[in-house]
Design a protein around this motif. Sequence first.
Motif, PDB file in Angstrom:
ATOM      1  N   ARG A  57       0.837  -1.203   0.000  1.00  0.00           N
ATOM      2  CA  ARG A  57       0.000   0.000   0.000  1.00  0.00           C
ATOM      3  C   ARG A  57       0.871   1.251   0.000  1.00  0.00           C
ATOM      4  NH1 ARG A  57      -2.988   3.603   3.281  1.00  0.00           N
ATOM      5  NH2 ARG A  57      -5.089   3.966   2.434  1.00  0.00           N
ATOM      6  N   ASP A 101     -13.699   3.341   0.828  1.00  0.00           N
ATOM      7  CA  ASP A 101     -13.801   2.337   1.885  1.00  0.00           C
ATOM      8  C   ASP A 101     -12.953   1.129   1.484  1.00  0.00           C
ATOM      9  OD1 ASP A 101     -14.787   0.682   4.022  1.00  0.00           O
ATOM     10  OD2 ASP A 101     -16.602   1.893   4.064  1.00  0.00           O
ATOM     11  N   ASP A 102     -13.439  -0.069   1.727  1.00  0.00           N
ATOM     12  CA  ASP A 102     -12.730  -1.251   1.269  1.00  0.00           C
ATOM     13  C   ASP A 102     -13.281  -1.660  -0.090  1.00  0.00           C
ATOM     14  OD1 ASP A 102     -10.941  -3.272   1.289  1.00  0.00           O
ATOM     15  OD2 ASP A 102     -11.618  -4.187   3.152  1.00  0.00           O
ATOM     16  N   SER A 105     -17.021  -2.888  -0.705  1.00  0.00           N
ATOM     17  CA  SER A 105     -17.711  -2.584   0.550  1.00  0.00           C
ATOM     18  C   SER A 105     -19.178  -2.222   0.327  1.00  0.00           C
ATOM     19  CB  SER A 105     -17.016  -1.427   1.269  1.00  0.00           C
ATOM     20  OG  SER A 105     -16.999  -0.261   0.451  1.00  0.00           O
ATOM     21  N   LEU A 230     -12.199  -8.230  -5.722  1.00  0.00           N
ATOM     22  CA  LEU A 230     -10.856  -8.047  -5.185  1.00  0.00           C
ATOM     23  C   LEU A 230      -9.808  -8.639  -6.125  1.00  0.00           C
ATOM     24  CD1 LEU A 230      -9.120  -7.047  -2.840  1.00  0.00           C
ATOM     25  CD2 LEU A 230      -9.457  -9.267  -1.734  1.00  0.00           C
ATOM     26  N   ASN A 245      -7.149   1.712  -1.339  1.00  0.00           N
ATOM     27  CA  ASN A 245      -8.434   1.907  -0.686  1.00  0.00           C
ATOM     28  C   ASN A 245      -8.273   2.833   0.513  1.00  0.00           C
ATOM     29  OD1 ASN A 245      -7.037   0.157   0.951  1.00  0.00           O
ATOM     30  ND2 ASN A 245      -8.548  -1.478   0.886  1.00  0.00           N
ATOM     31  N   TYR A 246      -9.385   3.161   1.121  1.00  0.00           N
ATOM     32  CA  TYR A 246      -9.444   4.130   2.213  1.00  0.00           C
ATOM     33  C   TYR A 246      -8.834   5.474   1.801  1.00  0.00           C
ATOM     34  CZ  TYR A 246     -11.039   0.215   4.922  1.00  0.00           C
ATOM     35  OH  TYR A 246     -11.773  -0.856   5.353  1.00  0.00           O
TER      36      TYR A 246
END
Length: 380
Positions: A57, A101-102, A105, A230, A245-246
Amino acid sequence: MAFHKAVKGTALVGGGALATVLGLSQFAHYRRKQVNLAHVEAADCFLETNLKELPSREAQLASLQSTTEFDILVIGGGATGSGCALDAVTRGLRTALVERDDFSSGTSSRSTKLIHGGVRYLQTAITSLDYEQYRMVKEALHERANLLEIAPHLSHALPIMLPIYKWWQLPYYWIGIKLYDLVAGANCLKSSYVLSKTRALEHFPMLQKDKLVGAIVYYDGQHNDARMNLAIALTAARYGAAIANYIEVMCLLKKRDPKTGEMCVSGAHCKDLLTGQEFDVRAKCVINATGPFTDSLRKMDNQALTNICQPSAGVHIVMPGYYSPESMGLLDPATSDGRVIFFLPWEKMTIAGTTDSPTDVTSHPIPSEDDINFILNEVQ
């Protein structure tokens, strides 16, 4: 005598139609076998040699911040956004994707878990002579075959039983299901078949025994929607897309087009929700793949825009696994209000749904008591 001839003529026409459908179905089945026998797996060297190790990440964030300008920025990490990112990066475009978000999600993890062509759409296509509906079914069946081939670890064929409670429904639904097999052509999973009342009750003992006539079983695909999503996002990352993400989009960036003089979207100002760090991601093209939040993102560009998305809620309920066999689902094609209810095995449990009713856009929608009661009543 005239009445007798009319009945005889009707019987001949009906019998001829059934024989035609059966013959075409058997011919399609034969062609599928020939295609399968002649099919030779060919390794795609490009896919094999260009896959990279999955970056961390931190590496993805560094790429998002250091790249001067991407060709494409995708906002939204659901099925649509991840698919757009994979398509773009495998075409050689510098691609970025951010998700608030994820992954999965939202809508992309809350489906009925089916990969289907849409039996009801085919019914509409035939009864309304709607060619566009037919094309949609044809394309969906083609994509069903693609998913089952490229992701066998996440998808599989699932027999679905259609209970019959009136004798006249048996030839009606049988013809419809056989046409579904026929439209699928070489992509048909397995040929549909008829079950006796006794065999149907062996699979679903809680069906209404006194009214049941028999059942028809056809095949569709079932898949793990969240894991599929995913896998697509991770594949895009392996090909070099910068994905994280996030990451929330705070506002859109704009610049003046030198040719037209108009202000156009040129990226997004983002915030890392895990660290609080803010940064800009610039791109030649921005794709809005935010699903039910489409209008919220559009209004970051222009507050005066009118809404184009009508959100609706589709509710599923999860029940104990003993309500359905592990390897077969059930379809009720005509509920009390005309909607379709699926009753499917999933992760050692049973899911029943779905509904379709207007709702407000929220990050975590809650099913209404009316929707839950509707499904429970129909299941009974």
